[in-house]
Design a protein around this motif. Sequence first.
Motif, mmCIF file in Angstrom:
data_model
loop_
_atom_site.group_PDB
_atom_site.id
_atom_site.type_symbol
_atom_site.label_atom_id
_atom_site.label_comp_id
_atom_site.label_asym_id
_atom_site.label_seq_id
_atom_site.Cartn_x
_atom_site.Cartn_y
_atom_site.Cartn_z
ATOM 1 N N UNK A 4 0.845 -1.193 0.000
ATOM 2 C CA UNK A 4 0.000 0.000 0.000
ATOM 3 C C UNK A 4 0.879 1.241 0.000
ATOM 4 N N UNK A 5 0.430 2.285 -0.698
ATOM 5 C CA UNK A 5 1.267 3.482 -0.840
ATOM 6 C C UNK A 5 0.405 4.727 -0.954
ATOM 7 N N UNK A 6 0.915 5.818 -0.383
ATOM 8 C CA UNK A 6 0.232 7.103 -0.465
ATOM 9 C C UNK A 6 1.173 8.176 0.066
ATOM 10 N N UNK A 7 0.929 9.405 -0.314
ATOM 11 C CA UNK A 7 1.765 10.503 0.163
ATOM 12 C C UNK A 7 1.372 10.933 1.577
ATOM 13 N N UNK A 8 0.074 10.809 1.921
ATOM 14 C CA UNK A 8 -0.407 11.318 3.203
ATOM 15 C C UNK A 8 -1.127 10.286 4.059
ATOM 16 N N UNK A 9 -1.761 9.286 3.455
ATOM 17 C CA UNK A 9 -2.633 8.385 4.202
ATOM 18 C C UNK A 9 -1.900 7.635 5.310
ATOM 19 N N UNK A 10 -2.449 7.643 6.536
ATOM 20 C CA UNK A 10 -1.854 6.865 7.619
ATOM 21 C C UNK A 10 -2.073 5.368 7.463
ATOM 22 N N UNK A 11 -2.911 4.985 6.501
ATOM 23 C CA UNK A 11 -3.199 3.572 6.281
ATOM 24 C C UNK A 11 -2.146 2.888 5.404
ATOM 25 N N UNK A 12 -1.342 3.661 4.693
ATOM 26 C CA UNK A 12 -0.405 3.105 3.716
ATOM 27 C C UNK A 12 0.940 2.750 4.343
ATOM 28 N N UNK A 13 1.561 1.696 3.809
ATOM 29 C CA UNK A 13 2.863 1.252 4.300
ATOM 30 C C UNK A 13 4.003 2.083 3.724
ATOM 31 N N UNK A 14 3.865 2.510 2.475
ATOM 32 C CA UNK A 14 4.934 3.222 1.775
ATOM 33 C C UNK A 14 4.502 4.655 1.508
ATOM 34 N N UNK A 15 5.328 5.615 1.906
ATOM 35 C CA UNK A 15 5.058 7.009 1.573
ATOM 36 C C UNK A 15 5.573 7.258 0.164
ATOM 37 N N UNK A 16 4.682 7.669 -0.730
ATOM 38 C CA UNK A 16 5.037 7.692 -2.143
ATOM 39 C C UNK A 16 4.298 8.777 -2.892
ATOM 40 N N UNK A 17 5.016 9.490 -3.747
ATOM 41 C CA UNK A 17 4.423 10.424 -4.689
ATOM 42 C C UNK A 17 4.150 9.645 -5.973
ATOM 43 N N UNK A 18 2.888 9.582 -6.382
ATOM 44 C CA UNK A 18 2.540 8.772 -7.552
ATOM 45 C C UNK A 18 3.132 9.311 -8.849
ATOM 46 N N UNK A 19 3.643 10.546 -8.839
ATOM 47 C CA UNK A 19 4.329 11.064 -10.022
ATOM 48 C C UNK A 19 5.707 10.425 -10.213
ATOM 49 N N UNK A 20 6.206 9.817 -9.142
ATOM 50 C CA UNK A 20 7.560 9.247 -9.179
ATOM 51 C C UNK A 20 7.572 7.985 -8.323
ATOM 52 N N UNK A 21 7.055 6.894 -8.859
ATOM 53 C CA UNK A 21 6.889 5.650 -8.102
ATOM 54 C C UNK A 21 8.252 4.991 -7.869
ATOM 55 N N UNK A 22 8.616 4.722 -6.618
ATOM 56 C CA UNK A 22 9.958 4.229 -6.296
ATOM 57 C C UNK A 22 10.129 2.720 -6.460
ATOM 58 N N UNK A 23 9.648 2.191 -7.574
ATOM 59 C CA UNK A 23 9.809 0.776 -7.889
ATOM 60 C C UNK A 23 10.255 0.651 -9.340
ATOM 61 N N UNK A 24 11.043 -0.388 -9.655
ATOM 62 C CA UNK A 24 11.505 -0.557 -11.036
ATOM 63 C C UNK A 24 10.372 -0.955 -11.974
ATOM 64 N N UNK A 25 10.613 -0.819 -13.258
ATOM 65 C CA UNK A 25 9.587 -1.184 -14.235
ATOM 66 C C UNK A 25 9.278 -2.679 -14.154
ATOM 67 N N UNK A 26 8.072 -3.014 -14.566
ATOM 68 C CA UNK A 26 7.595 -4.408 -14.573
ATOM 69 C C UNK A 26 7.595 -5.022 -13.174
ATOM 70 N N UNK A 27 7.166 -4.250 -12.173
ATOM 71 C CA UNK A 27 7.206 -4.701 -10.776
ATOM 72 C C UNK A 27 5.908 -5.341 -10.301
ATOM 73 N N UNK A 28 4.761 -4.958 -10.890
ATOM 74 C CA UNK A 28 3.488 -5.335 -10.295
ATOM 75 C C UNK A 28 2.562 -6.048 -11.281
#
Length: 254
Positions: A114-138
């Motif tokens: 789970x990921x989000x910039x602000x949500x307290x429910x998410x495990x990963x703090x993430x800006x969706x404009x710059x996803x910190x995972x390599x291509x072909x990850x999901x």
Amino acid sequence: MKKTISFVIRYVPRPLLQRVSPLAMRFFAWKNKGEGVECPICYSKFKKFLPYGRKARENALCPNCLSLERHRLMWLFLQEETNFFTEKLRVLHVAPEHCFLKLFDALPNLDYITADLESPLAKVKMDVHDIPFPENSFDVIFCNHVLEHVENDLKVCAEFNRVLKPTGWGIIQSPIYELEKTLEDPTITDPAERERLFGQRDHVRKYGKDYAERLRKSGIAIEENHFVEKLPKETVEKYALPPKEVIFLCRKGN
């Protein structure tokens, strides 16, 4: 009650709302027990669901798991039309909804992130404009009612396309209005004016019927799926589903 809900949604910060809502809803879950409607996600039954929204919709919010109409439809779609509950999948869930979070996290077949910039429910703090995972990850990506908030929706969808596996798929939902073309103006920053034009103070655009066509410009493939129209009327009424909701099913594009 409609006015109270509308006020809370409009003015209480979302992270705080996500933390306190489950506790606040326990009273309403007890008060509304009955046989009128059923939530297919948590199996709770009520006389009717609670109203919800800035212009509160009747029969919308499950007071037990906090699902809305679109969440209940998505759950049924995942059950009946996908391999989500059976195959080994790596899943990225942006801005995870409370009604799904624990259930998805507990599924043994999922590597669930789970990921989000602000949500307290998410495990990963993430800006969706710059996803910190390599291509072909999901294998799967979920992103519901987020794109109307972001600065550059096409950049976000290009990132989704990048991190999806070649056989991957996802669901990207946003509020869609009866407009031929999406309305946006990045120069409008006043919260009250944004609410007037785009529906909410934190929205930066109002999507029209060109939603799928617009997102395809990012390179991602989008299919408009009318799953709800296949369901019996009795099912739509029993679960209080949105009768006109289109599911925007995405796949990795070229």
